[in-house]
Write an enzyme that holds these catalytic residues in place. Structure first.
Site, PDB file in Angstrom:
ATOM      1  N   ASP A  95     -23.905  -4.684  32.310  1.00  0.00           N
ATOM      2  CA  ASP A  95     -24.858  -4.414  33.397  1.00  0.00           C
ATOM      3  C   ASP A  95     -26.266  -4.674  32.904  1.00  0.00           C
ATOM      4  O   ASP A  95     -27.128  -5.162  33.613  1.00  0.00           O
ATOM      5  CB  ASP A  95     -24.828  -2.930  33.791  1.00  0.00           C
ATOM      6  N   ASP A 128     -28.947  -7.101  34.419  1.00  0.00           N
ATOM      7  CA  ASP A 128     -30.217  -6.602  34.958  1.00  0.00           C
ATOM      8  C   ASP A 128     -31.410  -7.348  34.369  1.00  0.00           C
ATOM      9  O   ASP A 128     -32.365  -7.665  35.064  1.00  0.00           O
ATOM     10  CB  ASP A 128     -30.379  -5.103  34.675  1.00  0.00           C
ATOM     11  N   SER A 159      -6.572 -14.196  68.101  1.00  0.00           N
ATOM     12  CA  SER A 159      -5.945 -13.054  67.441  1.00  0.00           C
ATOM     13  C   SER A 159      -4.455 -13.359  67.308  1.00  0.00           C
ATOM     14  O   SER A 159      -3.929 -14.242  67.979  1.00  0.00           O
ATOM     15  CB  SER A 159      -6.176 -11.793  68.253  1.00  0.00           C
ATOM     16  N   LEU A 160      -3.785 -12.626  66.457  1.00  0.00           N
ATOM     17  CA  LEU A 160      -2.374 -12.890  66.227  1.00  0.00           C
ATOM     18  C   LEU A 160      -1.518 -11.998  67.100  1.00  0.00           C
ATOM     19  O   LEU A 160      -1.861 -10.846  67.362  1.00  0.00           O
ATOM     20  CB  LEU A 160      -2.019 -12.620  64.761  1.00  0.00           C
ATOM     21  N   GLU A 209       1.189 -13.130  53.733  1.00  0.00           N
ATOM     22  CA  GLU A 209      -0.024 -12.552  53.149  1.00  0.00           C
ATOM     23  C   GLU A 209      -0.179 -11.114  53.632  1.00  0.00           C
ATOM     24  O   GLU A 209       0.380 -10.748  54.660  1.00  0.00           O
ATOM     25  CB  GLU A 209      -1.254 -13.368  53.616  1.00  0.00           C
ATOM     26  N   LYS A 256      -1.990  -8.076  55.435  1.00  0.00           N
ATOM     27  CA  LYS A 256      -2.907  -7.966  56.562  1.00  0.00           C
ATOM     28  C   LYS A 256      -3.917  -6.862  56.240  1.00  0.00           C
ATOM     29  O   LYS A 256      -3.605  -5.678  56.305  1.00  0.00           O
ATOM     30  CB  LYS A 256      -2.130  -7.629  57.831  1.00  0.00           C
ATOM     31  N   ASP A 285      -6.890  -4.374  56.645  1.00  0.00           N
ATOM     32  CA  ASP A 285      -7.410  -3.662  57.803  1.00  0.00           C
ATOM     33  C   ASP A 285      -8.938  -3.731  57.803  1.00  0.00           C
ATOM     34  O   ASP A 285      -9.614  -2.819  57.357  1.00  0.00           O
ATOM     35  CB  ASP A 285      -6.935  -2.206  57.749  1.00  0.00           C
ATOM     36  N   ARG A 313     -16.115 -12.276  64.653  1.00  0.00           N
ATOM     37  CA  ARG A 313     -15.078 -12.843  65.507  1.00  0.00           C
ATOM     38  C   ARG A 313     -15.449 -12.732  66.991  1.00  0.00           C
ATOM     39  O   ARG A 313     -15.221 -13.649  67.758  1.00  0.00           O
ATOM     40  CB  ARG A 313     -13.756 -12.113  65.252  1.00  0.00           C
ATOM     41  N   GLU A 350     -11.584 -11.624  56.082  1.00  0.00           N
ATOM     42  CA  GLU A 350     -11.573 -10.255  56.591  1.00  0.00           C
ATOM     43  C   GLU A 350     -12.535  -9.424  55.723  1.00  0.00           C
ATOM     44  O   GLU A 350     -12.334  -9.311  54.522  1.00  0.00           O
ATOM     45  CB  GLU A 350     -10.140  -9.725  56.470  1.00  0.00           C
ATOM     46  N   TYR A 370      -8.928 -15.793  54.343  1.00  0.00           N
ATOM     47  CA  TYR A 370      -7.522 -16.054  54.668  1.00  0.00           C
ATOM     48  C   TYR A 370      -7.275 -17.429  55.252  1.00  0.00           C
ATOM     49  O   TYR A 370      -6.129 -17.820  55.455  1.00  0.00           O
ATOM     50  CB  TYR A 370      -6.955 -14.960  55.571  1.00  0.00           C
ATOM     51  N   LYS A 414       2.836 -16.966  58.466  1.00  0.00           N
ATOM     52  CA  LYS A 414       2.337 -18.203  59.063  1.00  0.00           C
ATOM     53  C   LYS A 414       3.261 -19.361  58.719  1.00  0.00           C
ATOM     54  O   LYS A 414       3.698 -19.481  57.564  1.00  0.00           O
ATOM     55  CB  LYS A 414       0.951 -18.543  58.502  1.00  0.00           C
ATOM     56  N   LYS A 448       3.624  -5.621  61.577  1.00  0.00           N
ATOM     57  CA  LYS A 448       2.863  -4.427  61.227  1.00  0.00           C
ATOM     58  C   LYS A 448       3.732  -3.300  60.685  1.00  0.00           C
ATOM     59  O   LYS A 448       4.879  -3.141  61.078  1.00  0.00           O
ATOM     60  CB  LYS A 448       2.058  -3.952  62.439  1.00  0.00           C
ATOM     61  N   CYS A 468     -18.849  32.548  48.488  1.00  0.00           N
ATOM     62  CA  CYS A 468     -18.140  31.408  47.909  1.00  0.00           C
ATOM     63  C   CYS A 468     -16.737  31.817  47.451  1.00  0.00           C
ATOM     64  O   CYS A 468     -16.594  32.817  46.752  1.00  0.00           O
ATOM     65  CB  CYS A 468     -18.940  30.857  46.734  1.00  0.00           C
ATOM     66  N   CYS A 496     -16.904  31.518  43.245  1.00  0.00           N
ATOM     67  CA  CYS A 496     -17.763  32.387  42.423  1.00  0.00           C
ATOM     68  C   CYS A 496     -18.198  33.659  43.158  1.00  0.00           C
ATOM     69  O   CYS A 496     -18.835  34.523  42.580  1.00  0.00           O
ATOM     70  CB  CYS A 496     -18.983  31.610  41.944  1.00  0.00           C
ATOM     71  N   CYS A 524     -22.694  26.866  48.629  1.00  0.00           N
ATOM     72  CA  CYS A 524     -22.800  27.872  47.584  1.00  0.00           C
ATOM     73  C   CYS A 524     -23.975  27.417  46.733  1.00  0.00           C
ATOM     74  O   CYS A 524     -23.989  26.297  46.243  1.00  0.00           O
ATOM     75  CB  CYS A 524     -21.526  27.900  46.749  1.00  0.00           C
ATOM     76  N   CYS A 573     -21.731  28.130  39.521  1.00  0.00           N
ATOM     77  CA  CYS A 573     -20.423  28.178  40.187  1.00  0.00           C
ATOM     78  C   CYS A 573     -19.463  27.196  39.502  1.00  0.00           C
ATOM     79  O   CYS A 573     -19.730  26.003  39.442  1.00  0.00           O
ATOM     80  CB  CYS A 573     -20.600  27.807  41.651  1.00  0.00           C
TER      81      CYS A 573
HETATM   82 ZN   LIG Z   1     -19.620  29.165  44.210  1.00  0.00          ZN
END
Ligand SMILES: [Zn+2]
Length: 674
Positions: free
Chosen positions: A34, A38, A83-84, A113, A115, A117, A136, A175, A227, A291, A315, A409, A412, A427, A432
């Site tokens: 990273d 950066d 759409s399918l 493949e 699907k 969501d 779409r 997707e 896809y 497909k 599905k 709580c 605690c 709390c 705690c």
């Molecule tokens: Zn607490």
């Protein structure tokens, strides 16, 4: 640096960073830290600022553009996004196969493949550059959401094939989705803030793409799987499956979980396998897509007005079930917020037994009128925490009872507080044990200090054994303390300690995120790290100033200032400092107004300690010297200065008082010699 050299470096950095993004976001195998990343990004930003003419259209700094004024422009799809057709029954899948075979006499191969969501989008590349992204919509026309899609780092801004650049247009379809972990996190945060929750990851992705401010979109962890592709004639292979391989070579992110099968047996086998494995996937799937693979065969089959005749979605069964709420318990979060959890009569949903479901907050319970003893519909998708969809009122028992929030709580037993403008009940006891555990879990999590081997069970054990009272204690754990613990072999202890040591070098933004400041998410942490350059500078920042940092605002500013005011936090910061945890961003590319200025301190400072003063200098891009020399630009003299003061006078260096130094820092201007 001359402009030729700058031009060359900008080009090189742009290519490198785009490649790193590809390795990280598409291949999921980063090759640089990273930190290195950066550095390069900052360097590029700097150069681009100096030489705006050389900024490339695929510069990674152009991923987040400006806000949209009104609404999205509408754009037509060159080829409709149909759409399918879909089915839940294998019998109907066999019928689909029979219809295909009626028209196609030669053998048919099926591409299968997952699907995902999510939300379907179209990406258009012109001469190799990402030029336009469209949702779409109704299949014929969608919204132009180019700027929002650019924020998704797995979408390349430039296709990396020499050939791609010669084609006026290449279209990909994919997707856009949010993975389960991030979805749960978003909803948890929304729940704590009293915002309406997203019903599922698809809604979260759709809602994110509809935002008018790309900056906001870039805060949502969106991702994409491509896809299909509409390639130019000359590049087009004979089949869909080969097309995906070409798209993959062009650096598009394609789901590796795809297969070419010969018949419906193969389709069934693929579907069954992923129905069983769906919980282990990072993203939600709601079935598979089948497909006809060959393009000539696809063309012969054609399409109805709504959907192609050569593809179908198979599905998975819906993941809802009915059960009874036995009780409602409270779980205490990292910030002390209490989340009500429904204890359910165990019920099987989509292959696994569910015994708990989150109710998010008190308002949610009211809104849905959920009572203990109620019969409810619950829903579960993969790893997504099961939730109560609604109460089956017809089955409400006479003895059902409303849930009353307690005054204290459950962990605690301290008194609970509900702030007037908040949904969450908290709390506020900093000791705690539940909060301590959650805070440590957050600190070691993947997006924070990323300490492998410190899962929930380990944290629980360490806190319960009195080895950790806050997350800073992690750095004083010893082998002798850890080895005797249950389930802790010598090897895993060594690994854990190595991971802890490693975590001291993480980027500043990760540390800021890991501290667990309320309302400071991953992206805000990055903004703050970039703006302040060190934890100390952030700690000292004034509320008004913080509030003006772009993307921070009043609420976050208040929260940051309150956070650092706590005594507990002062102790934690001291422990982290002593442990050698890195608390500054890299300075070699610092762009503060003190860039290249060298300071030397002598004598006792009154308003701040010497390390604090040095930290300020570094945070603003300057450096500190330990001994007097010609390169020192400013000698800052405190009370009772030593021999360095005399030397400085002899060498005629610029000498300023502590007050002048502070004025300089506060004004952000260099004091000039008279
Ligand atoms: Zn607490």
């Amino acid at each position: 640096m001359n402009s030729n050299a700058a031009h060359f470096e900008i080009k090189k950095l742009t290519e490198e960073i785009n490649l790193y993004d590809y390795q990280y976001y598409v291949l999921a195998s980063p090759v640089v830290s990273d930190y290195e990343y950066d550095l390069k990004l900052k360097r590029l930003m700097e150069l681009e600022e100096q030489y705006p003419l050389f900024v490339l259209p695929d510069s990674p700094t152009r991923r987040v553009g400006g806000k949209l004024a009104g609404k999205f422009k509408s754009a037509a799809h060159g080829v409709p996004m149909l759409s399918l057709g879909n089915t839940y029954s294998f019998q109907e899948l066999l019928e689909f196969d029979q219809r295909v075979k009626k028209i196609i006499s030669e053998p048919v191969k099926y591409s299968v493949e997952l699907k995902i969501d999510g939300v379907a989008v179209s990406l258009i590349y012109k001469n190799g550059l990402f030029a336009r992204g469209v949702s779409r919509g109704d299949g014929q026309r969608g919204d132009e959401i180019t700027e929002n899609l650019k924020t998704i780092k797995s979408i390349p801004l430039r296709l990396t094939s020499d050939r791609a650049v010669y084609y006026p247009e290449i279209e990909f379809r994919g997707e856009v989705y949010i993975d389960k972990d991030h979805f749960n996190q978003i909803n948890r945060e929304r729940g704590e803030e009293g915002l309406e929750l997203f019903a599922n990851p698809r809604n979260a992705a759709a809602g994110s793409l509809k935002l008018l401010d790309p900056k906001e979109v870039s805060r949502r962890p969106l991702n994409i799987f491509i896809y299909s592709a509409i390639l130019p004639e000359e590049m087009r292979p004979a089949s869909h499956f080969e097309t995906l391989s070409i798209a993959e070579k062009l650096k598009m992110r394609i789901n590796p979980r795809r297969e070419l099968v010969d018949d419906m047996e193969g389709v069934k086998d693929f579907a069954d396998r992923y129905l069983a494995e769906r919980d282990e996937l990072a993203y939600e799937i709601d079935g598979i897509v089948v497909k006809v693979d060959n393009f000539n065969q696809q063309a012969k089959l054609g399409a109805t007005s709504k959907s192609p005749r050569w593809a179908i979605a198979y599905k998975f069964p819906a993941e809802q079930a009915t059960t009874r709420i036995l009780d409602i318990e409270l779980s205490v979060g990292r910030t002390g917020a209490l989340t009500p959890v429904a204890i359910l009569e165990p019920v099987k949903v989509a292959g696994s037994v569910v015994g708990r479901a989150t109710l998010h907050n008190e308002d949610e319970i009211r809104r849905k009128d959920i009572r203990i003893g109620d019969t409810v519909f619950i829903e579960k998708g993969g790893d997504v925490i099961p939730k109560v969809v609604k109460v089956v009122l017809e089955k409400r028992a006479a003895n059902s009872r409303e849930f009353v929030f307690p005054d204290s709580c459950p962990v605690c037993h301290e008194r609970l507080v509900r702030e007037p403008d908040e949904v969450a009940i908290r709390c506020i006891n900093p000791a705690c044990p539940a909060q301590v555990k959650r805070a440590i879990e957050h600190f070691v999590s993947r997006d924070a200090l990323d300490i492998a081997g410190m899962g929930e069970a380990v944290v629980e054990q360490l806190v319960d054994n009195g080895l950790l009272s806050d997350y800073a204690d992690i750095y004083s754990l010893t082998k002798e303390q850890l080895v005797p613990l249950e389930r802790m072999g010598e090897k895993s202890v060594n690994n854990l300690l190595a991971a802890i040591g490693e975590s001291k070098k993480r980027a500043l933004s990760r540390l800021i995120f890991g501290l667990g400041i309320r309302h400071v998410g991953k992206n805000t942490a990055e903004t703050l790290a970039e703006r302040y350059g060190s934890l100390l500078a952030l700690k000292e920042a004034a509320e008004v100033e913080l509030a003006e940092v772009e993307g921070v605002g009043v609420k976050v500013a208040r929260s940051v200032v309150d956070f650092f005011k706590q005594r507990k936090i002062a102790i934690i910061l001291e422990k982290l400092t002593n442990a050698g945890v890195r608390m500054t961003a890299d300075r070699s590319v610092a762009t503060g107004f003190l860039a290249d200025q060298v300071f030397l301190f002598t004598g006792r400072l009154t308003a701040m300690s010497r390390p604090q003063a040095a930290e300020k200098v570094r945070a603003l891009g300057g450096r500190c010297a330990n001994s007097i020399n010609k390169r020192v630009n400013y000698v800052v003299v405190g009370e009772e200065p030593g021999s360095k003061y005399e030397k400085a006078k002899k060498m005629a260096l610029t000498i300023i008082t502590e007050a002048e130094f502070r004025e300089m820092i506060e004004k952000g201007e260099i004091v000039h010699e008279d």
